[in-house]
Design an enzyme around this catalytic site. Sequence first.
Site, PDB file in Angstrom:
ATOM      1  CB  CYS A 250      26.471  -2.279  30.879  1.00 28.16           C
ATOM      2  SG  CYS A 250      28.004  -2.116  30.448  1.00 28.16           S
TER       3      CYS A 250
ATOM      4  N   GLY B 268      24.942  -8.005  32.457  1.00 29.15           N
ATOM      5  CA  GLY B 268      26.404  -7.791  33.041  1.00 29.15           C
ATOM      6  C   GLY B 268      26.102  -8.192  34.689  1.00 29.15           C
TER       7      GLY B 268
ATOM      8  CG  ASN C 205      24.098  -1.180  27.297  1.00 30.78           C
ATOM      9  OD1 ASN C 205      24.992  -1.716  26.897  1.00 30.78           O
ATOM     10  ND2 ASN C 205      22.694  -0.778  27.174  1.00 30.78           N
ATOM     11  N   GLY C 206      27.037   1.234  26.408  1.00 29.47           N
ATOM     12  CA  GLY C 206      27.545   0.848  25.098  1.00 29.47           C
ATOM     13  C   GLY C 206      28.886   0.859  25.114  1.00 29.47           C
TER      14      GLY C 206
ATOM     15  CE1 TYR D  84      24.773 -16.040  25.011  1.00 27.45           C
ATOM     16  CE2 TYR D  84      25.731 -13.624  24.989  1.00 27.45           C
ATOM     17  CZ  TYR D  84      25.405 -15.135  25.475  1.00 27.45           C
ATOM     18  OH  TYR D  84      26.032 -15.325  27.268  1.00 27.45           O
TER      19      TYR D  84
END
Length: 487
Positions: A15, A41, A116-117, A262
Amino acid sequence: MLPDRFDDDKPHEECGVFGVWNVPDAAALTALGLHALQHRGQEATGIVSFDGQKFHQHRGLGLVADTFGDARVISSLQGPTAVGHNRYATTGETILRNVQPLYADFEFGGLAVSHNGNLTNAMALKRALVRRGCLFQSTTDSEVFVHLIAISLYSTVVDRLIDALKQVVGAYSLVCLSNDALMGVRDPHGVRPLILGRIGGNERNNGGWVLASETCALDIVGAEFVRDVEPGEIVIINDKGVHSIKPFSPASDRFCVFEYIYFARPDSVVEGMPVYEARKRIGEALARESAVPADVVVPVPDSGVPSAMGYAEASGLPFELGIIRNHYVGRTFIEPTDQIRNLGVKLKHSANRAVLKGKRVILVDDSIVRGTTSRKIVEMVRQAGAAEVHMRISSPPTTHSCFYGIDTPERGKLLAARHDVAEMAKLIGADTLAFISIDGLYEALGKAGGRGAQPAYCDACFTGDYPISLSDMTNEAERQLSLLPGQ
């Protein structure tokens, strides 16, 4: 780019979070920041702003441009401060009630939370909270933060936030907006990224502040990078400036190494290291470890490009765009039946026959998850006339699932968890296949911590060394192990 219904052969992004304090047109800047973080995202996005009296909010499914492209939407999100979120679902369905930022009214005022996570004890906490009478409105683990803050007996929002954070386990970066502060938090291990930036300002005006997942989001809004938010740190931004507190016990730094491989955008600087440079160095290390006679180095676009450049430089081979990516796929206009799904890779990639025909080709990609796309890419390159196809991967084999906010298949569906490298090469149709070693990866990133040493990163997807307790996932992890051959 939308979630690709043809291709589930990549670990999908986590995210993106973004927040601004004390800037004109805060919502518009937040939308720009989210646009820069779109790669993190693509399923949903949202913004909550505050005008000093009232919170305003808007959320939508799809891309940032789809949700916030209308000027009337942006103009309705008034105020000099705002927080935003881009979502790729790792827990919970893709439905509007799961779209962040989550917002709630409390005794102390309003609070918006962007996360985020992934929390690894969310299920246990949710069961306890439901027994206490909490009513959950979403199916995302992030809502646990809201309820823990709501039931806290502390008086200030910061103390309530700390109380909540000390009860959760997992990987998280948070950006939170209350009536009088913008707050950024990283978990004690610093698995997920978060950075602090400054925007505007002069002798009479201190300007504004920005919190974001990556530095590329600062660039688009004209902000200056200040520093990374440290693992275990809470940054509090209010009218008095920026304040920092560290309420957690010290823990080893375990930043997600896949950000370099990535996830992060190539033009971002992550934990002090330019991502583009890191990927080139990984490619160079890969070439030193797995050289093979060949005529040309070809990246699998786009994420394989920097590593392929590094591989080509280190090997002395020419770098060529032997695969061309179509950047205008957009929304899939054909339902992916099995027959059409097999052709789906050609919507995104096409072979450059003039480069490939008769050549011994080294294909460089960032990862192999299920192996389905790699097989199609190798087949496409062979059909274009390549004499040999050698696959080189700029990450170690992905042998374990991620439970910290990255969407990966269960372990039984990971190709490297079920096959050795020689078997994988045969399955994807390559003449040879090689991955960078974990030691080579650490060396390329300028860190110690390969096999036999204390890891400098979270590399659990390659090693199975999970730095944070998987209390909710214990049974699931055991079930996944039972799916593997020989277990």
